[in-house]
Design an enzyme around this catalytic site. Structure first.
Site, PDB file in Angstrom:
ATOM      1  N   ASN A   1     115.163  25.639  72.311  1.00 57.61           N
ATOM      2  CA  ASN A   1     114.225  25.189  71.284  1.00 57.61           C
ATOM      3  C   ASN A   1     113.724  26.343  70.433  1.00 57.61           C
ATOM      4  OD1 ASN A   1     112.593  23.399  69.884  1.00 57.61           O
ATOM      5  ND2 ASN A   1     110.919  23.514  71.350  1.00 57.61           N
TER       6      ASN A   1
ATOM      7  N   HIS B   1     110.867  19.142  68.837  1.00 54.23           N
ATOM      8  CA  HIS B   1     110.798  18.311  67.641  1.00 54.23           C
ATOM      9  C   HIS B   1     112.222  18.026  67.155  1.00 54.23           C
ATOM     10  CE1 HIS B   1     106.518  19.443  67.224  1.00 54.23           C
ATOM     11  NE2 HIS B   1     106.431  18.468  66.327  1.00 54.23           N
TER      12      HIS B   1
END
Length: 583
Positions: A455, A421
């Protein structure tokens, strides 16, 4: 996610009857208002009429006299007409509306429009609670000897899928398999819905397969004409009775043209009817199209099966507020970063030529050649933050730009790359639109390939730190994020160019009333040399805002003036814990 749920204090027979009376009153008003304002009919229609041209698109080329029937010059039908109608009827069921104690409160009709997906009226199934308690009964009909056929009963599954709208009076809901049943919902087939208008004309005849008064399945075949057609509704004179709400209305090709929902009462005669009203399938399709991007990935996947030819139109996301440059206050305007001329020539644009994709509380600008975002911009409101649990990992394409300029699931299969994201999932999740904002983050325009260790570790710690400070201090924060595009970025699987670095700029107003603009750079260079056997050191740096401008080509205006490390000669310092961040 559940859409358009109508809140209620428990269902009752009285409430069902009151809702039906309201619908009849509204249908009656439309019916009589149209009586003196009739549009053109088939009596004056020619072979070159635009409406007839549209109507011909759903005719079977092998039905040589279909056009003659539409023009009223022939009543002949091939014998296959009856078989096609019989086949269409298989997917139609009786809905038994029940309360939480299992007591029957009434009946409606429904029909399958995709595997395990049922359509009926909102006033039949108006809420998740009603759907959970009610049941669908298939094959509730008599055979050729007028003996009852075996009935197959299924519970509904609104927790998996439930979309409803009171104004258009429709509900779409999932149907559960029944392990104890000899047949499952898929055994009854489904009726294909065609989104486009033009499937029926004034003066044509319609047929309805229904469960009148909750009784065995019945049919009215080509009994009366369509009298009026509106943008959202049609009026017709075919006989229907209570319990027929939610029935499909067919044209001569057994194509569903409307969802029956009400009779039109005769104002001069008690318990008499002058017509009936249905909601056009094209109107329901338009509603779904306009709200398409706001639906979750699971909902979108199901809806594209319900409407295979659906063309997503302007949506709540495309009309969302997006990034707000005055979010921090009228005295602290933070503009979107400016693109260089070269970058602006390589953006993905929408049909209106705009290239800023607005979502709920954030916006994205996409690089066309790299199929990834140049940058994202999000407003975070710690005072209104909502903690919504992650319910899945289903991503969707943004239909406002071509799928070919968005990296999709093909990039992330069978490797250690995450769909990272860029706008952190919880960052825009605040206020009344929290759920919509959460869903909007699961769009491929907001994803970028990041090694799982990148991430999920230091970068995530940094994002958590920014968010937690916003919540703890009731702060508003503006955050820009994006990848660094370099000419030597590795090419993966022959077509995907993987960024080795990512950047972030966080802007907030400190307690002393001054702006703080801090920049960060994260590298995954050592991780992606061999994606199948990746290892190595990776680091997060706090760097001057001007450094991000140098490596990205973006212009952040005067934000560099508010950078706490702008005057330091160092190119940056390593962050290994939140306390190393200098605000």
């Amino acid at each position: 996610m559940l859409r358009g749920i109508v809140e209620q204090e428990g269902i009752s027979k009285e409430k069902l009857e009151a809702r039906q009376a309201q619908i009849q009153e509204e249908a009656s008003k439309r019916f009589f208002e149209s009586a003196s304002q009739k549009a053109s009919s088939l009596e004056t229609m020619t072979l070159k009429s635009p409406a007839l041209k549209s109507r011909r698109r759903v005719l079977d080329d092998y039905d040589s006299i279909a056009l003659e029937r539409i023009l009223g010059t022939s009543d002949l039908f091939p014998i296959s007409y009856l078989q096609i109608g019989l086949n269409a009827g298989q997917s139609i069921c009786r809905i038994q509306i029940r309360d939480a104690r299992g007591r029957s409160l009434g009946y409606g009709t429904g029909f399958l429009v995709a595997d395990n997906i049922l359509m009926t009226n909102n006033h039949v199934l108006d809420s998740l609670e009603t759907a959970l308690d009610s049941i669908a009964e298939f094959n509730y009909q008599d055979d050729e000897n007028f003996m009852p056929c075996p009935t197959h009963t299924f519970r509904l599954d609104p927790e998996q899928f439930f979309i409803t709208d009171k104004d258009l009076d429709f509900t779409l809901v999932a149907v559960k398999d029944n392990p104890s049943s000899e047949k499952q919902p898929t055994d009854f087939g489904h009726l294909q819905l065609i989104p486009t208008a033009g499937k029926i004309l004034e003066g044509e005849y319609v047929s309805i397969i229904q469960h009148p008064k909750g009784g065995p399945k019945s049919v009215t075949v080509r009994e009366n004409k369509v009298s009026s057609i509106f943008d959202d509704f049609i009026h017709y004179l075919t006989d229907t009775e209570p319990g027929s709400s939610g029935s499909p209305v067919f044209n001569d090709q057994w194509v569903v043209v409307a969802l029956h929902h009400s009779g039109v009462p005769d104002p001069n005669k008690k318990n008499a009817w002058v017509g009936n009203e249905g909601i056009r399938i094209s109107a329901i399709s338009t509603y779904i199209s306009e709200n398409y991007v706001s639906y979750s990935a699971t909902e979108q996947r199901i809806l594209t099966k319900v409407f295979p030819n659906l063309k997503p139109g302007p949506s709540s996301s495309s009309q969302a507020d997006g990034y707000d440059k005055s979010f921090l206050g009228s005295n602290y305007i933070v503009e979107l970063p400016k693109l260089s001329e070269e970058m602006e020539n390589d953006v993905s644009r929408m049909e209106d030529n705009n290239y800023v994709l607005d979502y709920t509380h954030f916006s994205i600008v996409m690089c066309r050649s790299r199929c990834l975002a140049y940058f994202t911009a999000v407003n975070i409101d710690g005072n209104q933050a909502v903690n919504i649990k992650r319910s899945g990992d289903s991503w969707k394409f943004d239909p406002r730009i071509p799928e070919s300029v968005q990296y999709g699931n093909d990039l992330y299969a069978k490797n250690d790359l995450d769909r990272g994201h860029l706008v952190r999932r919880l960052d825009p999740v605040w206020g009344d639109k929290a759920q919509q904002a959460n869903d909007d983050t699961f769009v491929f325009t907001n994803s970028s390939p990041q090694h799982k260790n990148l991430n999920q570790k230091i970068w995530l710690d940094l994002e958590n730190y920014i968010m937690q400070n916003a919540i703890n201090h009731n702060l508003k924060v503006t955050v820009f994020t994006g990848p660094v595009f370099r000419s030597d970025d590795m090419v993966y699987r022959g077509k995907f160019r993987i960024p080795a670095e990512f950047w972030k700029v966080a802007v907030m107003v400190r307690d002393d009333g001054k702006i703080s603009a801090t920049a960060y750079l994260q590298t995954q260079k050592n991780m992606i040399d061999n994606l199948e056997f990746a290892y190595g050191e990776y680091k997060t740096y706090q760097v001057p805002v001007t450094s991000i401008e140098d490596i990205t080509g973006l212009d952040f205006g005067n934000l560099y003036l508010h950078d706490p490390i702008k005057d330091r000669e160092t190119i940056g310092h390593v962050i290994v814990a939140p306390e190393h961040i200098k605000l």
